[in-house]
Design an enzyme around this catalytic site. Structure first.
Site, short mmCIF file in Angstrom:
data_model
loop_
_atom_site.label_atom_id
_atom_site.label_comp_id
_atom_site.label_asym_id
_atom_site.label_seq_id
_atom_site.Cartn_x
_atom_site.Cartn_y
_atom_site.Cartn_z
N GLN A 138 -16.75 54.23 36.33
CA GLN A 138 -16.80 52.79 36.61
C GLN A 138 -15.49 52.01 36.45
O GLN A 138 -15.17 51.16 37.28
CB GLN A 138 -17.88 52.14 35.72
CG GLN A 138 -18.11 50.69 36.05
CD GLN A 138 -19.13 49.98 35.18
OE1 GLN A 138 -19.17 48.76 35.15
NE2 GLN A 138 -19.98 50.70 34.48
N GLU A 167 -18.16 52.98 28.29
CA GLU A 167 -18.40 51.54 28.13
C GLU A 167 -18.73 51.08 26.71
O GLU A 167 -18.03 50.26 26.12
CB GLU A 167 -19.55 51.15 29.09
CG GLU A 167 -20.10 49.76 28.90
CD GLU A 167 -19.13 48.67 29.34
OE1 GLU A 167 -18.57 48.77 30.43
OE2 GLU A 167 -18.95 47.71 28.57
N ASP A 226 -15.89 48.68 30.93
CA ASP A 226 -15.52 49.37 32.16
C ASP A 226 -14.99 48.39 33.21
O ASP A 226 -13.82 48.40 33.57
CB ASP A 226 -16.73 50.10 32.74
CG ASP A 226 -16.98 51.43 32.04
OD1 ASP A 226 -16.05 51.94 31.41
OD2 ASP A 226 -18.10 51.94 32.13
N GLY A 269 -17.79 27.96 21.86
CA GLY A 269 -16.76 26.95 21.64
C GLY A 269 -17.19 25.86 20.70
O GLY A 269 -18.11 26.04 19.89
N GLY A 270 -16.55 24.72 20.78
CA GLY A 270 -16.84 23.61 19.88
C GLY A 270 -18.04 22.77 20.32
O GLY A 270 -18.33 21.74 19.73
N1 CAO Z 1 -9.46 68.60 41.50
C1 CAO Z 1 -9.42 69.42 40.43
N2 CAO Z 1 -9.74 69.01 39.18
C2 CAO Z 1 -10.14 67.75 39.05
C3 CAO Z 1 -10.19 66.85 40.14
C4 CAO Z 1 -9.83 67.33 41.40
N3 CAO Z 1 -9.85 66.57 42.49
N4 CAO Z 1 -10.61 65.65 39.67
C5 CAO Z 1 -10.82 65.81 38.36
N5 CAO Z 1 -10.53 67.05 37.97
C6 CAO Z 1 -10.61 67.61 36.64
C7 CAO Z 1 -9.59 67.06 35.69
O1 CAO Z 1 -8.35 67.63 35.92
C8 CAO Z 1 -10.20 67.44 34.34
O2 CAO Z 1 -9.87 68.77 34.07
P1 CAO Z 1 -9.28 69.29 32.64
O3 CAO Z 1 -10.28 68.85 31.60
O4 CAO Z 1 -9.23 70.75 32.83
O5 CAO Z 1 -7.98 68.66 32.44
C9 CAO Z 1 -11.70 67.41 34.63
O6 CAO Z 1 -11.83 67.27 36.04
C10 CAO Z 1 -12.51 66.36 33.98
O7 CAO Z 1 -11.86 65.14 33.84
P2 CAO Z 1 -12.27 64.16 32.65
O8 CAO Z 1 -12.06 64.86 31.34
O9 CAO Z 1 -11.57 62.89 32.85
O10 CAO Z 1 -13.84 63.95 32.93
P3 CAO Z 1 -15.07 63.92 31.90
O11 CAO Z 1 -16.26 63.76 32.78
O12 CAO Z 1 -15.10 65.03 30.95
O13 CAO Z 1 -14.84 62.57 31.06
C11 CAO Z 1 -14.50 60.18 30.79
C12 CAO Z 1 -15.17 61.32 31.60
C13 CAO Z 1 -14.80 58.89 31.50
C14 CAO Z 1 -15.12 60.15 29.37
C15 CAO Z 1 -12.98 60.45 30.70
O14 CAO Z 1 -12.49 60.61 32.00
C16 CAO Z 1 -12.22 59.31 30.01
O15 CAO Z 1 -12.24 59.17 28.80
N6 CAO Z 1 -11.51 58.50 30.83
C17 CAO Z 1 -10.67 57.43 30.33
C18 CAO Z 1 -11.50 56.27 29.87
C19 CAO Z 1 -12.40 55.74 30.97
O16 CAO Z 1 -12.00 55.41 32.05
N7 CAO Z 1 -13.67 55.57 30.60
C20 CAO Z 1 -14.57 54.82 31.44
C21 CAO Z 1 -15.50 55.65 32.15
S1 CAO Z 1 -16.70 54.65 32.92
O17 CAO Z 1 -17.85 54.47 31.75
#
Ligand code: CAO
Length: 416
Positions: free
Chosen positions: A18, A140, A169, A248-249
Protein backbone atom coordinates in the site's frame (compact mmCIF):
# COMPACT_ATOMS: atom_id res chain seq x y z
CA UNK A 1 -1.22 17.91 -26.31
CA UNK A 2 -0.96 16.07 -22.98
CA UNK A 3 -0.42 18.95 -20.59
CA UNK A 4 -0.72 17.06 -17.32
CA UNK A 5 1.44 18.53 -14.57
CA UNK A 6 3.93 15.63 -14.55
CA UNK A 7 3.69 14.57 -18.19
CA UNK A 8 7.09 13.51 -19.50
CA UNK A 9 8.19 12.18 -16.10
CA UNK A 10 8.85 8.44 -16.19
CA UNK A 11 8.58 6.45 -12.98
CA UNK A 12 10.03 3.00 -12.47
CA UNK A 13 7.53 1.76 -9.91
CA UNK A 14 9.06 -1.02 -7.88
CA UNK A 15 6.46 -0.76 -5.13
CA UNK A 16 4.06 -3.24 -3.59
CA UNK A 17 1.28 -3.46 -1.00
CA UNK A 18 0.00 0.00 0.00
CA UNK A 19 2.52 2.67 1.00
CA UNK A 20 4.61 2.78 -2.18
CA UNK A 21 1.69 2.23 -4.58
CA UNK A 22 -0.18 5.16 -2.98
CA UNK A 23 2.75 7.41 -3.87
CA UNK A 24 3.15 6.26 -7.47
CA UNK A 25 -0.61 6.33 -8.06
CA UNK A 26 -0.65 10.00 -7.09
CA UNK A 27 2.24 10.71 -9.44
CA UNK A 28 0.38 8.85 -12.21
CA UNK A 29 -2.73 10.93 -11.54
CA UNK A 30 -0.64 14.05 -12.01
CA UNK A 31 0.42 12.72 -15.42
CA UNK A 32 3.63 10.74 -14.87
CA UNK A 33 4.13 7.55 -16.90
CA UNK A 34 4.28 4.96 -14.12
CA UNK A 35 5.74 1.60 -15.11
CA UNK A 36 5.02 -0.90 -12.38
CA UNK A 37 7.54 -3.74 -12.27
CA UNK A 38 6.22 -6.99 -10.82
CA UNK A 39 7.40 -10.54 -10.40
CA UNK A 40 6.31 -12.82 -13.28
CA UNK A 41 3.44 -15.12 -12.36
CA UNK A 42 2.43 -13.61 -9.04
CA UNK A 43 2.96 -9.86 -9.20
CA UNK A 44 2.22 -7.54 -6.30
CA UNK A 45 0.99 -9.78 -3.46
CA UNK A 46 -2.11 -7.61 -3.05
CA UNK A 47 -3.44 -8.82 -6.42
CA UNK A 48 -4.39 -12.02 -4.62
CA UNK A 49 -5.18 -10.67 -1.14
CA UNK A 50 -8.71 -10.09 0.23
CA UNK A 51 -10.19 -11.24 -3.07
CA UNK A 52 -13.93 -10.72 -3.44
CA UNK A 53 -14.15 -12.44 -6.87
CA UNK A 54 -12.22 -15.70 -7.39
CA UNK A 55 -9.32 -15.40 -9.81
CA UNK A 56 -9.75 -11.65 -10.29
CA UNK A 57 -7.34 -8.93 -9.10
CA UNK A 58 -8.52 -7.76 -5.68
CA UNK A 59 -9.94 -4.34 -4.93
CA UNK A 60 -6.92 -3.92 -2.65
CA UNK A 61 -4.75 -3.96 -5.77
CA UNK A 62 -7.07 -2.26 -8.26
CA UNK A 63 -7.71 0.71 -5.94
CA UNK A 64 -4.01 1.41 -5.39
CA UNK A 65 -2.66 1.00 -8.89
CA UNK A 66 -4.77 3.16 -11.17
CA UNK A 67 -3.27 4.84 -14.25
CA UNK A 68 -0.16 2.61 -14.21
CA UNK A 69 1.36 0.19 -16.72
CA UNK A 70 2.47 -3.26 -15.58
CA UNK A 71 5.66 -5.00 -16.67
CA UNK A 72 6.64 -8.41 -15.33
CA UNK A 73 10.31 -8.97 -14.80
CA UNK A 74 12.35 -11.36 -12.67
CA UNK A 75 14.94 -9.05 -11.12
CA UNK A 76 17.05 -12.03 -10.08
CA UNK A 77 17.54 -13.42 -13.59
CA UNK A 78 20.33 -12.30 -15.90
CA UNK A 79 18.02 -10.90 -18.56
CA UNK A 80 15.78 -9.36 -15.92
CA UNK A 81 18.71 -7.52 -14.38
CA UNK A 82 19.68 -6.11 -17.79
CA UNK A 83 16.12 -5.04 -18.45
CA UNK A 84 15.95 -3.36 -15.06
CA UNK A 85 19.12 -1.47 -15.88
CA UNK A 86 17.59 -0.31 -19.19
CA UNK A 87 14.55 0.89 -17.27
CA UNK A 88 16.76 2.76 -14.81
CA UNK A 89 18.44 4.56 -17.72
CA UNK A 90 15.05 5.27 -19.30
CA UNK A 91 13.25 6.63 -16.21
CA UNK A 92 13.51 9.74 -14.04
CA UNK A 93 12.45 8.25 -10.72
CA UNK A 94 12.63 4.82 -9.10
CA UNK A 95 10.22 4.24 -6.23
CA UNK A 96 10.48 1.19 -3.98
CA UNK A 97 9.21 -0.03 -0.63
CA UNK A 98 10.91 -3.38 -0.21
CA UNK A 99 12.14 -4.65 3.13
CA UNK A 100 15.46 -3.12 4.22
CA UNK A 101 18.34 -4.59 2.21
CA UNK A 102 16.21 -6.11 -0.58
CA UNK A 103 17.28 -3.56 -3.20
CA UNK A 104 20.95 -4.10 -2.35
CA UNK A 105 20.46 -7.90 -2.58
CA UNK A 106 19.17 -7.31 -6.12
CA UNK A 107 22.42 -5.45 -6.85
CA UNK A 108 20.62 -2.10 -6.91
CA UNK A 109 22.63 0.00 -4.51
CA UNK A 110 22.30 3.79 -4.71
CA UNK A 111 25.83 3.94 -6.14
CA UNK A 112 24.98 1.49 -8.93
CA UNK A 113 21.74 3.27 -9.79
CA UNK A 114 23.46 6.65 -9.78
CA UNK A 115 26.22 5.26 -11.95
CA UNK A 116 23.63 4.03 -14.49
CA UNK A 117 21.65 7.26 -14.38
CA UNK A 118 23.02 10.25 -12.44
CA UNK A 119 19.72 12.09 -12.92
CA UNK A 120 17.67 9.35 -11.29
CA UNK A 121 15.76 10.11 -8.10
CA UNK A 122 15.28 7.11 -5.83
CA UNK A 123 12.29 7.28 -3.51
CA UNK A 124 11.99 4.73 -0.69
CA UNK A 125 9.53 3.89 2.03
CA UNK A 126 10.96 2.00 4.98
CA UNK A 127 9.35 1.27 8.32
CA UNK A 128 11.99 3.16 10.28
CA UNK A 129 14.77 5.61 9.57
CA UNK A 130 18.35 4.97 10.72
CA UNK A 131 18.47 3.63 14.27
CA UNK A 132 17.67 0.58 16.36
CA UNK A 133 14.74 -0.61 14.21
CA UNK A 134 16.10 0.23 10.76
CA UNK A 135 16.23 -3.42 9.64
CA UNK A 136 12.63 -4.21 10.61
CA UNK A 137 9.80 -5.03 8.24
CA UNK A 138 6.81 -2.85 8.95
CA UNK A 139 3.10 -2.81 8.15
CA UNK A 140 0.51 -0.10 8.71
CA UNK A 141 -0.44 -0.74 12.31
CA UNK A 142 3.17 -1.14 13.45
CA UNK A 143 3.83 2.36 12.12
CA UNK A 144 0.75 3.75 13.85
CA UNK A 145 2.00 2.25 17.11
CA UNK A 146 5.61 3.38 16.73
CA UNK A 147 4.73 6.85 15.48
CA UNK A 148 2.66 7.89 18.50
CA UNK A 149 -0.80 7.52 16.96
CA UNK A 150 -1.94 4.43 18.89
CA UNK A 151 -0.85 5.62 22.34
CA UNK A 152 -2.85 8.82 21.85
CA UNK A 153 -5.94 7.25 20.24
CA UNK A 154 -8.85 5.63 22.08
CA UNK A 155 -10.39 6.22 25.48
CA UNK A 156 -8.57 6.73 28.74
CA UNK A 157 -9.90 3.53 30.29
CA UNK A 158 -9.12 1.33 27.27
CA UNK A 159 -6.09 0.01 25.37
CA UNK A 160 -4.28 1.91 22.60
CA UNK A 161 -6.31 1.95 19.38
CA UNK A 162 -5.27 2.07 15.72
CA UNK A 163 -7.14 4.28 13.29
CA UNK A 164 -9.09 3.16 10.22
CA UNK A 165 -7.30 5.90 8.30
CA UNK A 166 -4.17 4.33 6.82
CA UNK A 167 -1.84 7.01 8.04
CA UNK A 168 1.12 4.62 8.16
CA UNK A 169 0.83 3.39 4.58
CA UNK A 170 -1.10 5.94 2.55
CA UNK A 171 0.11 8.73 4.86
CA UNK A 172 3.72 7.79 4.16
CA UNK A 173 3.03 7.44 0.43
CA UNK A 174 1.82 11.03 0.44
CA UNK A 175 4.96 12.20 2.20
CA UNK A 176 7.11 10.33 -0.30
CA UNK A 177 5.26 11.82 -3.27
CA UNK A 178 6.00 15.32 -1.98
CA UNK A 179 9.66 14.39 -1.48
CA UNK A 180 9.88 13.09 -5.04
CA UNK A 181 8.35 16.12 -6.74
CA UNK A 182 10.59 18.32 -4.59
CA UNK A 183 13.65 16.35 -5.74
CA UNK A 184 12.43 16.62 -9.35
CA UNK A 185 12.22 20.39 -8.92
CA UNK A 186 15.70 20.48 -7.38
CA UNK A 187 17.01 18.43 -10.30
CA UNK A 188 15.96 21.16 -12.73
CA UNK A 189 18.74 23.27 -11.13
CA UNK A 190 21.27 20.67 -9.99
CA UNK A 191 20.92 18.23 -12.89
CA UNK A 192 21.39 15.41 -10.38
CA UNK A 193 19.08 12.91 -8.78
CA UNK A 194 19.00 12.28 -5.05
CA UNK A 195 17.66 9.76 -2.55
CA UNK A 196 14.31 10.46 -0.95
CA UNK A 197 13.50 8.47 2.17
CA UNK A 198 10.11 8.49 3.89
CA UNK A 199 10.16 6.29 7.01
CA UNK A 200 6.67 5.27 8.15
CA UNK A 201 7.33 6.02 11.82
CA UNK A 202 8.41 9.56 10.92
CA UNK A 203 5.41 10.16 8.66
CA UNK A 204 3.00 9.04 11.40
CA UNK A 205 4.80 11.21 13.94
CA UNK A 206 4.51 14.14 11.57
CA UNK A 207 0.75 13.56 11.49
CA UNK A 208 0.79 13.32 15.32
CA UNK A 209 2.68 16.60 15.66
CA UNK A 210 0.02 18.13 17.93
CA UNK A 211 0.50 15.29 20.41
CA UNK A 212 4.19 16.11 20.77
CA UNK A 213 3.04 19.70 21.35
CA UNK A 214 0.80 18.40 24.14
CA UNK A 215 3.59 16.29 25.64
CA UNK A 216 5.59 19.45 26.25
CA UNK A 217 2.56 21.35 27.56
CA UNK A 218 1.88 18.45 29.93
CA UNK A 219 5.43 18.48 31.24
CA UNK A 220 5.11 22.18 32.02
CA UNK A 221 1.58 22.30 33.45
CA UNK A 222 0.96 18.65 34.57
CA UNK A 223 -2.49 18.97 33.05
CA UNK A 224 -4.16 19.53 29.68
CA UNK A 225 -7.31 21.53 30.19
CA UNK A 226 -9.05 20.64 26.94
CA UNK A 227 -8.60 16.88 27.54
CA UNK A 228 -11.53 14.86 28.97
CA UNK A 229 -9.35 13.90 31.97
CA UNK A 230 -9.64 17.53 33.15
CA UNK A 231 -10.80 18.54 35.75
CA UNK A 232 -11.66 15.25 37.53
CA UNK A 233 -9.12 12.68 36.29
CA UNK A 234 -5.41 12.26 36.82
CA UNK A 235 -2.68 12.94 34.28
CA UNK A 236 0.46 10.79 34.11
CA UNK A 237 3.75 11.77 32.56
CA UNK A 238 2.76 11.01 28.93
CA UNK A 239 -0.01 12.44 26.73
CA UNK A 240 -3.14 10.39 27.49
CA UNK A 241 -5.76 9.12 25.08
CA UNK A 242 -8.25 11.91 24.50
CA UNK A 243 -11.30 9.94 23.33
CA UNK A 244 -13.19 12.08 20.88
CA UNK A 245 -11.98 15.41 22.20
CA UNK A 246 -11.09 17.97 19.59
CA UNK A 247 -7.41 18.12 18.71
CA UNK A 248 -7.25 21.90 18.97
CA UNK A 249 -8.32 24.69 21.28
CA UNK A 250 -11.99 24.35 20.30
CA UNK A 251 -13.71 21.76 22.50
CA UNK A 252 -15.62 19.12 20.57
CA UNK A 253 -17.19 15.70 21.12
CA UNK A 254 -19.18 13.05 19.27
CA UNK A 255 -22.86 13.19 20.26
CA UNK A 256 -25.73 10.79 19.70
CA UNK A 257 -28.45 11.72 17.22
CA UNK A 258 -31.96 10.41 16.56
CA UNK A 259 -31.82 6.69 15.70
CA UNK A 260 -28.56 5.96 17.56
CA UNK A 261 -30.14 2.96 19.30
CA UNK A 262 -30.15 0.99 16.03
CA UNK A 263 -27.84 2.93 13.69
CA UNK A 264 -24.16 2.70 14.75
CA UNK A 265 -23.41 5.90 12.82
CA UNK A 266 -26.26 8.14 14.04
CA UNK A 267 -23.82 10.59 15.58
CA UNK A 268 -22.56 14.09 14.94
CA UNK A 269 -19.27 15.78 15.77
CA UNK A 270 -20.10 18.99 17.56
CA UNK A 271 -17.62 21.80 18.19
CA UNK A 272 -18.36 24.52 20.74
CA UNK A 273 -16.34 27.16 18.95
CA UNK A 274 -16.05 30.25 21.15
CA UNK A 275 -17.23 32.61 18.41
CA UNK A 276 -20.61 30.85 18.13
CA UNK A 277 -21.19 30.09 21.81
CA UNK A 278 -24.27 32.40 22.00
CA UNK A 279 -25.73 30.63 18.95
CA UNK A 280 -25.11 27.21 20.52
CA UNK A 281 -26.94 28.33 23.67
CA UNK A 282 -29.88 29.65 21.62
CA UNK A 283 -30.17 26.47 19.54
CA UNK A 284 -30.24 24.17 22.59
CA UNK A 285 -32.51 26.49 24.59
CA UNK A 286 -30.03 27.50 27.30
CA UNK A 287 -29.80 31.22 26.62
CA UNK A 288 -28.92 32.03 30.22
CA UNK A 289 -25.56 30.26 29.62
CA UNK A 290 -24.57 33.17 27.37
CA UNK A 291 -24.05 35.41 30.40
CA UNK A 292 -23.78 32.88 33.29
CA UNK A 293 -20.23 33.22 34.66
CA UNK A 294 -19.80 29.45 34.78
CA UNK A 295 -20.29 29.20 31.01
CA UNK A 296 -19.68 32.64 29.53
CA UNK A 297 -15.95 32.30 28.73
CA UNK A 298 -14.03 29.48 27.02
CA UNK A 299 -11.83 29.18 30.12
CA UNK A 300 -14.81 28.76 32.44
CA UNK A 301 -16.43 26.24 30.11
CA UNK A 302 -13.41 23.92 30.24
CA UNK A 303 -14.45 23.04 33.80
CA UNK A 304 -17.93 21.98 32.63
CA UNK A 305 -17.41 20.34 29.24
CA UNK A 306 -19.05 17.05 30.25
CA UNK A 307 -22.37 18.59 31.41
CA UNK A 308 -22.28 21.02 28.46
CA UNK A 309 -21.97 18.23 25.92
CA UNK A 310 -24.57 16.15 27.80
CA UNK A 311 -27.03 19.04 27.46
CA UNK A 312 -26.21 19.57 23.77
CA UNK A 313 -26.69 15.85 23.24
CA UNK A 314 -30.24 16.06 24.59
CA UNK A 315 -30.84 18.39 21.65
CA UNK A 316 -28.94 16.37 19.01
CA UNK A 317 -30.82 13.22 20.07
CA UNK A 318 -34.04 14.89 18.99
CA UNK A 319 -32.73 15.32 15.41
CA UNK A 320 -31.19 13.07 12.78
CA UNK A 321 -27.55 13.89 12.09
CA UNK A 322 -28.56 15.54 8.80
CA UNK A 323 -31.33 17.60 10.40
CA UNK A 324 -28.89 18.73 13.09
CA UNK A 325 -26.34 19.67 10.41
CA UNK A 326 -28.87 21.76 8.58
CA UNK A 327 -29.88 23.72 11.67
CA UNK A 328 -26.35 24.16 13.04
CA UNK A 329 -24.98 25.32 9.71
CA UNK A 330 -27.45 28.20 9.68
CA UNK A 331 -25.52 29.52 12.70
CA UNK A 332 -22.04 28.64 11.39
CA UNK A 333 -21.60 26.16 14.23
CA UNK A 334 -18.78 23.79 13.14
CA UNK A 335 -20.09 20.24 13.13
CA UNK A 336 -20.00 17.14 10.95
CA UNK A 337 -22.10 14.01 10.54
CA UNK A 338 -20.45 10.65 11.24
CA UNK A 339 -20.74 9.20 7.73
CA UNK A 340 -20.68 5.47 7.15
CA UNK A 341 -18.71 4.04 4.21
CA UNK A 342 -22.10 3.19 2.65
CA UNK A 343 -23.16 6.83 2.84
CA UNK A 344 -19.83 7.96 1.41
CA UNK A 345 -20.05 5.45 -1.45
CA UNK A 346 -23.48 6.82 -2.35
CA UNK A 347 -22.66 10.51 -1.84
CA UNK A 348 -23.52 12.39 -5.08
CA UNK A 349 -21.22 15.34 -4.29
CA UNK A 350 -18.13 13.17 -3.84
CA UNK A 351 -18.98 11.56 -7.20
CA UNK A 352 -19.39 14.98 -8.78
CA UNK A 353 -15.98 16.15 -7.54
CA UNK A 354 -14.27 13.02 -8.85
CA UNK A 355 -13.17 11.88 -5.40
CA UNK A 356 -15.42 8.82 -5.60
CA UNK A 357 -15.19 7.34 -9.08
CA UNK A 358 -16.63 4.33 -10.91
CA UNK A 359 -14.08 2.52 -13.05
CA UNK A 360 -14.57 -0.26 -15.61
CA UNK A 361 -12.19 -3.22 -15.24
CA UNK A 362 -11.90 -5.99 -17.85
CA UNK A 363 -12.15 -8.92 -15.44
CA UNK A 364 -14.07 -7.53 -12.49
CA UNK A 365 -16.46 -5.12 -14.25
CA UNK A 366 -17.36 -1.81 -12.66
CA UNK A 367 -16.02 -0.92 -9.25
CA UNK A 368 -15.84 2.12 -7.03
CA UNK A 369 -12.59 3.77 -6.15
CA UNK A 370 -11.26 6.86 -4.44
CA UNK A 371 -9.99 9.22 -7.12
CA UNK A 372 -7.41 11.94 -6.75
CA UNK A 373 -8.23 13.99 -3.65
CA UNK A 374 -5.87 16.77 -4.81
CA UNK A 375 -7.41 18.97 -7.49
CA UNK A 376 -5.19 20.88 -9.93
CA UNK A 377 -7.11 23.43 -12.00
CA UNK A 378 -4.93 23.03 -15.11
CA UNK A 379 -4.20 19.33 -14.77
CA UNK A 380 -7.43 17.48 -14.01
CA UNK A 381 -7.20 13.80 -13.14
CA UNK A 382 -8.74 11.13 -15.27
CA UNK A 383 -8.84 7.90 -13.27
CA UNK A 384 -8.16 4.84 -15.40
CA UNK A 385 -8.20 1.20 -14.31
CA UNK A 386 -5.30 -0.72 -12.78
CA UNK A 387 -3.31 -2.86 -15.24
CA UNK A 388 -3.53 -6.63 -15.48
CA UNK A 389 -0.33 -8.44 -14.53
CA UNK A 390 2.26 -7.88 -17.26
CA UNK A 391 -0.27 -6.18 -19.53
CA UNK A 392 2.30 -3.71 -20.83
CA UNK A 393 5.49 -5.79 -20.83
CA UNK A 394 5.70 -5.97 -24.59
CA UNK A 395 4.67 -2.35 -25.12
CA UNK A 396 7.32 -1.04 -22.71
CA UNK A 397 10.06 -3.33 -24.05
CA UNK A 398 9.34 -2.11 -27.58
CA UNK A 399 9.74 1.47 -26.34
CA UNK A 400 13.09 0.48 -24.83
CA UNK A 401 14.20 -0.84 -28.23
CA UNK A 402 13.85 -4.57 -27.55
CA UNK A 403 13.03 -6.63 -30.65
CA UNK A 404 10.60 -9.56 -30.91
CA UNK A 405 13.64 -11.88 -30.86
CA UNK A 406 15.04 -10.27 -27.69
CA UNK A 407 11.67 -10.68 -26.03
CA UNK A 408 11.45 -14.34 -26.98
CA UNK A 409 14.87 -14.95 -25.44
CA UNK A 410 13.84 -13.18 -22.23
CA UNK A 411 10.62 -15.19 -22.11
CA UNK A 412 12.50 -18.45 -22.63
CA UNK A 413 14.83 -17.52 -19.76
CA UNK A 414 11.84 -16.76 -17.49
CA UNK A 415 13.04 -13.18 -17.13
CA UNK A 416 9.73 -11.66 -18.25
N1 CAO B 1 11.90 -10.07 -9.20
C1 CAO B 1 12.60 -10.82 -8.33
N2 CAO B 1 12.50 -10.69 -6.99
C2 CAO B 1 11.64 -9.77 -6.54
C3 CAO B 1 10.89 -8.95 -7.41
C4 CAO B 1 11.04 -9.14 -8.79
N3 CAO B 1 10.37 -8.43 -9.69
N4 CAO B 1 10.13 -8.13 -6.66
C5 CAO B 1 10.39 -8.43 -5.39
N5 CAO B 1 11.31 -9.41 -5.30
C6 CAO B 1 11.87 -10.01 -4.11
C7 CAO B 1 12.76 -9.08 -3.33
O1 CAO B 1 14.00 -8.96 -3.94
C8 CAO B 1 12.80 -9.77 -1.97
O2 CAO B 1 13.75 -10.79 -2.03
P1 CAO B 1 14.89 -11.03 -0.89
O3 CAO B 1 14.15 -11.18 0.41
O4 CAO B 1 15.54 -12.28 -1.35
O5 CAO B 1 15.77 -9.87 -0.89
C9 CAO B 1 11.44 -10.45 -1.90
O6 CAO B 1 10.86 -10.32 -3.19
C10 CAO B 1 10.46 -9.95 -0.91
O7 CAO B 1 10.51 -8.58 -0.70
P2 CAO B 1 10.06 -7.98 0.71
O8 CAO B 1 10.93 -8.55 1.79
O9 CAO B 1 10.02 -6.52 0.58
O10 CAO B 1 8.55 -8.53 0.84
P3 CAO B 1 7.79 -9.15 2.11
O11 CAO B 1 6.47 -9.54 1.57
O12 CAO B 1 8.54 -10.18 2.82
O13 CAO B 1 7.63 -7.90 3.10
C11 CAO B 1 6.92 -5.66 3.71
C12 CAO B 1 6.64 -6.94 2.88
C13 CAO B 1 5.89 -4.64 3.33
C14 CAO B 1 6.79 -6.00 5.22
C15 CAO B 1 8.36 -5.17 3.41
O14 CAO B 1 8.48 -5.01 2.02
C16 CAO B 1 8.69 -3.84 4.09
O15 CAO B 1 8.96 -3.78 5.29
N6 CAO B 1 8.70 -2.74 3.30
C17 CAO B 1 9.07 -1.43 3.78
C18 CAO B 1 7.98 -0.84 4.61
C19 CAO B 1 6.67 -0.75 3.87
O16 CAO B 1 6.54 -0.21 2.80
N7 CAO B 1 5.62 -1.23 4.54
C20 CAO B 1 4.27 -0.97 4.07
C21 CAO B 1 3.66 -2.11 3.46
S1 CAO B 1 1.98 -1.76 3.18
O17 CAO B 1 1.25 -2.21 4.59
Amino acid sequence: MDDKALSGVRILDFTHVQSGPTCTQLLAWFGADVIKVERPGEGDATRGQLRDIPGVDSLYFTMLNHNKRSVTLNAKSRGGKQLLESLIKHCDVLVENFAPGAMERMGLTWERIHELNPRMIVGSVKGFGPGRYEDCKVYENVAQCAGGAASTTGFDDGPPVVSGAQIGDSGTGLHLALGIVTALYHRTRSGRGQKVLAPMQDAVLNLCRVKLRDQQRLERAHSLHEYPQYPDGKFGDAVPRAGNASGGGQPGWILRCKGWETDPNAYIYFITQAAVWPAVCKVIGEEEWITDEAYATPQARLLHLKPIFARIEQWTMSKTKFEAMEILNQYDIPCGPILSMKEIAEDPWLRQSGTVVEVEHPTRGRHLTVGNPIKLSDSPTEVTRAPLLGEHTEEVLLELGYTAGDMKALRDEGAI
